[in-house]
Design a protein around this motif. Structure first.
Motif, PDB file in Angstrom:
ATOM      1  N   GLN A 261     -36.507  10.428  25.665  1.00 32.15           N
ATOM      2  CA  GLN A 261     -35.687  11.022  26.746  1.00 32.15           C
ATOM      3  C   GLN A 261     -34.738  10.246  27.986  1.00 32.15           C
ATOM      4  O   GLN A 261     -33.632  10.017  27.605  1.00 32.15           O
ATOM      5  N   SER A 265     -32.940   7.937  25.159  1.00 34.95           N
ATOM      6  CA  SER A 265     -31.547   8.790  24.984  1.00 34.95           C
ATOM      7  C   SER A 265     -30.583   8.554  26.171  1.00 34.95           C
ATOM      8  O   SER A 265     -29.637   9.449  26.385  1.00 34.95           O
ATOM      9  N   PHE A 266     -31.111   8.182  27.199  1.00 36.80           N
ATOM     10  CA  PHE A 266     -30.455   8.066  28.471  1.00 36.80           C
ATOM     11  C   PHE A 266     -30.165   8.750  29.253  1.00 36.80           C
ATOM     12  O   PHE A 266     -28.953   9.551  30.085  1.00 36.80           O
ATOM     13  N   GLN A 267     -31.089  10.111  28.781  1.00 33.37           N
ATOM     14  CA  GLN A 267     -30.586  11.092  29.388  1.00 33.37           C
ATOM     15  C   GLN A 267     -31.629  11.572  30.945  1.00 33.37           C
ATOM     16  O   GLN A 267     -32.729  12.352  31.169  1.00 33.37           O
TER      17      GLN A 267
END
Lengths: 299, 428
Positions: A261, A265-267
């Motif tokens: 993540q 996903s750059f979350q």
């Protein structure tokens, strides 16, 4: 009432020296431990992307974690892995230690200790690659011998029902030697006079173990359980190399989810929230173990 | 910091390009520009060697410009590279020139990190040697952000010795899924105990390798504009069922796991695998009698392309010098050297037509010949997330953990959520 005496020059100098001694450690601790922890907690309440715009999202990241079927399945995987890895690592480590804590020729003793401890000092990444060849479905070593013996092959890493077991097997092979060494050291601390008295009284071996040995080494057993639990809850590289968390999510752990993540996903905020949840879980499990230990650990 | 004039740059670049193009001695005009350029790129030894040679040539025209190279092997995927580059920009330590790949284009361009290079491309006729589609795929909202280097399109790589041994004809252009299936069956060998000693094919375990199967069936896992899931298209399920049957009905492939089977291919344990041109160097090292074929078709001949490119940071203090460096990094000389060393098909047709490049495998000409019907790897700004979602469900479906109906539905739901989040992030 007496007036406070002013500290002497010597005391002041000693205090200053003391502070100077702890200063480097304190700075390092603040910079590399405390600051990242605080930053992670702050980020867990935010959507963070400095280029597209960051914003506070309150409890949204935590809500997402606890309402997402997938993240809960991964949490369950992590807890399942932790239970089995800790149980088998500690118990097999103890059994091996008991087996080696007896009179035998020195060279044989060192041979066995080295044999069981060797996997501990080999890098997990390397070990995992070797085990992936063992666990291969069709070209794997284990299935080859199973077929030669007329037994059905097992889909060690590609079947959701067996993949986690395969990872536990490798983890126990890799780490149980560490606990064995700790237990051997603990067993050598059990007073010989008490054991000799028990033998002279004709106490059966199993009773010697449960009534004398285990109570004596119980603080060490407790340490091993806590230590193994913290490590298992953070399991990462062995799973990534063996299954990449698959098939599906069958072997994905919280650590893998955090990395995916945060860095895939750059979350960043969501990954920080999962990190906070994981830290709280580790603290809660450790606290429960600490509370339960009062009933069985000899102080 | 010294800024060179546009005129100086043009004179130097023209001399440089002329020298490179004619292969002449290095009688190039020298610039007195003094600066340091930072180049952040990706690759291995072959790429680095080519880059160093290009920098040496660049330094003949710009002797006082120091180029600092940082190369990333991309050992953990493009997601980590994107994170690294974004970190460099946010911390104010961005490089001037970036080497990257199509998988990352939208992630960077959506954040406006790179200069539009339309004028630069228009001013340099040498770029016409590249396929125009590469520039189209390197554009974002009409701006060319990326100058192509080399590319890889996925082909069926096959072991000719194993075909000969089994008495099976080599794949021909236009072969079908069913012909492929029969070929794979004929190439699968089991011993008396049922142990497979040779697989006909490796059902791929990676997004880039498996997508040609969908393309050849006239579908894709994402919509044509890469903004939504297409997992519920019946053709997606049909493609997945075909791959599943190769494993579980025909037994010609193992279940895709964490490890790709390159080593088993080189060892003669797998007869066919989907890979790009990067595999050629290892095939040579292993003395593998290998050739390539266009992936089989169901509806049409199709394959996938991924390519590398250079971009110039908007924050570059010496954008003109950076452009001159990119000219050298994409010159025919550099492309020839990199093509011969391996790692990908040179972006310039002239370099991809060289004798050295076409020497091996025997059908190496197919790499360029198939370019017109290759589809770029779907690379939306949330590529890393899309890839992970797809591969997770794909491996679950291939292992039988999820049915194809459930897996496509679950993947569709997750992909849709991801695209909704992306739209929110981009302010859409």
């Amino acid at each position: 009432m007496t007036a406070l005496r002013k500290p002497s020059d010597l005391r002041r100098t000693q205090a200053r020296t003391g502070y100077l001694f702890v200063l480097p450690t304190s700075v390092l601790y603040l910079t590399f431990v405390l600051a990242p922890v605080i930053l992670t907690v702050i980020l867990s309440f935010a959507y963070y992307d400095p280029m597209l715009g960051s914003r506070w999202v309150g409890l949204e990241n935590f809500q997402r974690f606890f309402t997402d079927r997938r993240s809960l399945e991964i949490l369950w995987n992590t807890l399942r892995f932790t239970f089995f890895a800790v149980t088998f690592n500690v118990s097999i480590g103890l059994i091996l230690a008991l087996a080696l804590n007896r009179a035998m020729p020195g060279w044989l003793l060192y041979f066995f200790r080295l044999a069981f401890f060797l996997p501990v000092i080999i890098a997990a990444a390397f070990v995992s690659i070797v085990w992936s060849y063992f666990f291969g479905d069709d070209l794997g070593v284990i299935n080859y011998f199973l077929r030669v013996l007329g037994l059905p092959a097992v889909r060690w890493l590609t079947d959701a029902s067996t993949a986690m077991t395969s990872i536990v097997i490798m983890d126990v092979w890799k780490n149980t030697g560490f606990f064995m060494i700790i237990f051997i050291a603990a067993l050598q601390g059990v007073p010989k006079s008490i054991m000799e008295a028990a033998v002279m009284d004709g106490t059966p071996a199993w009773r010697q173990f449960f009534r004398i040995t285990l109570p004596y080494i119980s603080p060490v057993v407790f340490f091993c359980i806590v230590y193994a639990s913290i490590g298992a809850l953070q399991v990462y590289e062995s799973i990534v190399i063996l299954t990449q968390g698959g098939p599906g999510d069958a072997t994905r752990s919280l650590s893998i989810l955090i990395v995916e993540q945060g860095f895939g996903s750059f979350q960043i905020g969501y990954a920080a929230a999962i990190s906070v949840v994981m830290t709280v879980i580790i603290l809660v499990i450790t606290a429960i173990q600490q509370a339960l230990s009062r009933k069985w650990v000899q102080r | 910091m010294f800024r060179i004039s546009r005129r100086n740059l043009l004179v130097s670049s023209a001399a440089l390009a002329a020298g490179a193009g004619l292969g002449l001695g290095r009688a190039v005009a020298q610039s007195d520009a003094t600066a340091t350029l930072k180049l952040q790129t990706f690759g291995g030894d072959a790429e680095l060697a080519g880059i160093n040679s290009a920098i040496q040539r660049f330094n003949k025209a710009y002797p006082n410009v120091t180029v600092e190279v940082s190369i990333d092997p991309i050992s953990t995927g493009w997601g980590d590279y994107v994170t690294k580059v974004l970190g460099q920009f946010t911390s104010g330590s961005a490089a001037d020139v970036y080497g990257t790949a199509i998988e990352t284009f939208q992630a960077f361009s959506a954040r406006g990190l790179f200069l539009p290079l339309n004028d630069f491309v228009a001013a340099n006729s040498g770029f016409s040697d590249f396929a125009p589609s590469l520039f189209e795929q390197g554009s974002y909202n009409g701006n060319i952000n990326y100058i192509p280097i080399g590319w890889n399109n996925i082909m069926i790589n096959y072991n000719r010795d194993l075909f000969d041994k089994a008495g099976v004809a080599y794949p021909a252009r236009g072969w079908t899924w069913e012909q492929f299936r029969e070929t794979a069956k004929a190439l699968t060998v089991k011993d008396g105990s049922g142990n497979v000693s040779q697989f006909g094919y490796e059902v791929p375990n990676q997004n880039f390798f498996v997508l040609p199967w969908f393309f050849s069936n006239g579908t894709n896992i994402l919509s044509a504009d890469w903004t939504a899931s297409n997992m519920l298209d019946p053709k997606v399920a049909e493609t997945l069922q075909f791959l599943y049957d190769l494993i579980h009905v025909d037994g010609v492939s193992p279940i895709p796991g964490a490890e790709a089977m390159d080593n088993q291919f080189f060892a003669g344990q797998v007869a066919m695998i989907n890979r790009g041109q990067w595999i050629v160097q290892n095939a040579k090292k292993n003395n593998l009698n290998m050739d390539i074929a266009v992936p089989p078709q169901k509806e049409k001949e199709a394959t996938i392309i991924g390519f590398g490119a250079y971009a110039i940071a908007k924050s570059a203090a010496n954008a003109d010098l950076a452009k001159a460096l990119v000219l050298e990094l994409t010159s025919e000389e550099t492309q020839r050297e990199q093509g011969e060393r391996g790692g990908g098909v040179p972006g310039r047709k002239s370099a991809a037509s060289s004798e050295a490049f076409l020497a091996f495998p025997p059908s190496a000409f197919l790499y360029y010949e198939t370019l017109p019907f290759t589809t770029p790897v779907p690379s939306p700004a949330n590529f890393q997330e899309v890839e992970k979602i797809f591969i997770r469900h794909y491996t679950a479906m291939m292992s039988g953990q999820e049915t194809i109906a459930d897996g496509t539905k679950a993947a569709d739901a997750e992909l849709s959520e991801s695209f909704t989040r992306l739209k929110q992030q981009l302010g859409g």
